[in-house]
Structures are given as structure tokens and as C-alpha cells.
Design a protein around this motif. Structure first.
Motif, PDB file in Angstrom:
ATOM      1  N   SER A  44      -4.286   3.029 -12.335  1.00 54.53           N
ATOM      2  CA  SER A  44      -4.763   4.316 -11.828  1.00 54.53           C
ATOM      3  C   SER A  44      -4.829   5.361 -12.941  1.00 54.53           C
ATOM      4  CB  SER A  44      -3.845   4.805 -10.700  1.00 54.53           C
ATOM      5  OG  SER A  44      -4.260   6.058 -10.209  1.00 54.53           O
ATOM      6  N   ASP A  64      -3.478   7.559  -1.194  1.00 50.34           N
ATOM      7  CA  ASP A  64      -3.506   6.630  -2.329  1.00 50.34           C
ATOM      8  C   ASP A  64      -2.177   6.763  -3.079  1.00 50.34           C
ATOM      9  OD1 ASP A  64      -3.938   5.196  -4.651  1.00 50.34           O
ATOM     10  OD2 ASP A  64      -6.016   5.840  -4.867  1.00 50.34           O
ATOM     11  N   TYR A 105       0.820  -1.215   0.000  1.00 55.73           N
ATOM     12  CA  TYR A 105       0.000   0.000   0.000  1.00 55.73           C
ATOM     13  C   TYR A 105       0.855   1.268   0.000  1.00 55.73           C
ATOM     14  CZ  TYR A 105       0.876   0.496   5.048  1.00 55.73           C
ATOM     15  OH  TYR A 105       1.463   0.651   6.282  1.00 55.73           O
TER      16      TYR A 105
END
Length: 303
Positions: free
Chosen positions: A87, A263, A76
Motif C-alpha cells: 500500500s 481499507d 481484511y
């Protein structure tokens, strides 16, 4: 008398050999000076220019994938190149990717053009007026070394969260680099060119247009390249901090949104876009112009 008569032809022969040597030397120097880079087919040029960066990029992505595979950081915190690609694909499918890029590119182009106008005039004044150079020259060098982000708090206080704040930071980051580049170019002009210009009446604005700027073009182009790099970097610093709904979303704001959401795929996607746009504009615009200028001056020689 006989010795004198036999010596004369020898002297003439030596003079002929000397003149031949001088002619050969001049021809060699002319040939050396004229060995500029020949124009190559565009496909061969594109391949030779694109292949080394592509190999370097492939190596970086391979190392990135290895770091992801061996979990040097949790997934992550360090997503894989594939996840970052997903993405970017998501932003593309949403129809927002190009708008993010265009917002930043339009701001950067407008700020850079304004910086060129101001930096060119300022550079000419500093280069040609000794009193101004003594007063402003060290300040320009200091401003060039000052990080652009340092201007953001002051610009926010002056102009609030507005486009004026962003453009102020861009100008303060790019103008010193452009001005210093032009000053360096003017300093490298041979005094012979300046005297020749004055002799034919090229003084004042005509001298600047027809003598000073053309003669200083290599240094000026280098200053413009550096000015664009500072302009783009200053823009990203401003967009990271100056964030308001009515300003639109540029790449800097996109990066900040990814940080707020924690993110990392989003964050790394924004970083890649910033790199691609900044490097792409330098390679597609400034590098060809610089090669053309150097080739026309005979400065781009064969290795």
C-alpha cells in the motif's frame, strides 16, 4: 618541656595529613564532576543508538506476521506487513506519498514555531510574576492534561473548516506544555545565578537573555520535546476531523480516507507514517540538542 617539644612535630604531621586528605578529596570530587560522556565515532554512536530500536521493530513485525498467519483477525481486518508495504509502495508510485507527509510536516513545524514563541513568553511571565502564576499556573496544568481533540469542535465553530482551525488546535495543545517546561526549568535555577546576574547588571530583557534562559535550558528543552509531541498529536486529531478539498491532504486526512474506504492496509500505512515522522523528528532534532546541552552542563555522565 620535652613532652611539649615532641608533640609539636606530631601536630604538624597531623596537619599535613589533614591538608593532604582535603586536597585528595577535592581532586576526587573534581574528577567525579568532570566525567562527562566523551564523543565517540559517529558510526559507533549511530550503531549503538539504532540497533536496539531496530531489534524492537523487528520483534513487533514478527509478532504482527504471526498474528496474521494464525488469523487472530480476518485478513481484511488485519493485513500482513507485506500488504501494508504494498500500500505504501502504491502511494509512492502514484507520487502522492511525499505530498501527504509534507503537508502535515509543514503544518506541524509552523504550528510548533508559533507555539514556541507564545509558550516561551507565557512561561517566563508565569515563572517570574507570582500573581500570574497563582492565577494561570493551575489553568496551564489543566490545559496540558486536556485531550487536544476536545478543542476541534469549538475551533470548527469559531473558524469553520480552515487552516485556522487546525493551527488553533495545535497551539492549544502545545503551548501549555512548552510554558510548563520553561516554568519547571526556571524553578530549578540556583538563586546564586540570579543574584550574580543582578550584581553585574543583567536585569530586564538582558537578564532573561543572558541568565534566565541559559540557566533554565535543560528544563526548557524537555518542555520543547513534550511540546512537539503534543503539537504533532494535536495536528493529527485536527486533520482527522477537519477535512475539506481546499485544505490539502495530510497524514490525518489520509488516515480518515482509509477509514471511509474500509481499507485497513491504507489505515495502517497512514499510522506507520505518522509514527515514523513524529519519532524521526524527535530523534533527529530534539535528542541531539538535548544531549549537547546536558553534555555542556556536565549532566550527561558515564554510567
Amino acid at each position: 618541656m620535652a613532652s611539649t617539644e615532641t608533640k609539636a612535630p606530631s601536630t604538624a604531621a597531623e596537619a599535613g595529613d589533614s591538608s593532604g586528605d582535603i586536597a585528595g578529596l577535592e581532586a576526587g570530587l573534581d574528577a567525579l564532576e568532570s566525567r562527562v560522556v566523551d564523543r565517540q565515532p559517529w558510526l559507533r554512536t549511530a550503531t549503538s543508538k539504532a540497533l536496539p530500536p531496530l531489534i524492537a521493530i523487528a520483534i513487533v513485525f514478527a509478532l504482527w506476521q504471526l498474528a496474521y498467519h494464525f488469523e487472530l483477525k480476518p485478513h481484511y481486518l488485519l493485513p500482513s506487513p507485506v500488504e501494508v508495504g504494498h500500500s505504501l509502495e502504491q502511494k509512492w508510485l502514484e507520487g502522492t506519498l511525499l505530498s501527504f507527509v509534507w503537508t502535515s510536516v509543514s503544518r506541524g513545524a509552523l504550528g510548533f514555531l508559533a507555539s514556541v514563541a507564545i509558550g516561551t513568553v507565557l512561561g517566563l511571565i508565569v515563572a517570574r510574576v507570582k500573581a500570574v502564576r497563582a492565577a494561570i499556573g493551575p489553568i496551564l496544568s489543566g490545559l496540558q492534561s486536556l485531550p487536544s481533540v476536545a478543542w476541534v469542535p469549538a475551533a470548527i465553530i469559531w473558524f469553520g473548516l480552515s487552516d485556522a482551525t487546525i493551527y488553533t488546535v495545535v497551539l492549544l495543545g502545545a503551548v501549555p506544555s512548552i510554558a510548563n517546561g520553561l516554568v519547571a526549568g526556571v524553578d530549578q535555577i540556583s538563586p546564586l545565578y540570579l543574584r550574580a546576574g543582578r550584581t553585574i547588571g543583567a536585569t530586564g530583557f538582558a537578564g532573561v537573555r543572558h541568565v534566565l534562559l541559559p540557566a533554565s535550558l535543560p528544563g526548557y528543552i524537555a518542555g520543547l520535546k513534550q511540546g512537539w509531541a503534543f503539537s504533532w498529536r494535536s495536528l493529527m486529531a485536527a486533520e482527522l476531523i477537519v477535512n475539506a478539498p481546499d485544505l490539502g491532504t495530510g497524514l490525518g486526512q489520509l488516515l480518515e480516507q482509509g477509514r471511509e474506504l474500509q481499507d485497513m492496509s491504507w489505515v495502517l500505512s497512514a499510522i506507520l507514517l505518522i509514527l515514523i515522522v513524529g519519532i524521526g523528528i524527535e530523534l533527529l532534532i530534539f535528542a541531539p540538542v538535548e544531549r549537547r546541552v546536558l553534555r555542556s552542563r556536565g549532566l550527561l555522565v558515564k554510567s
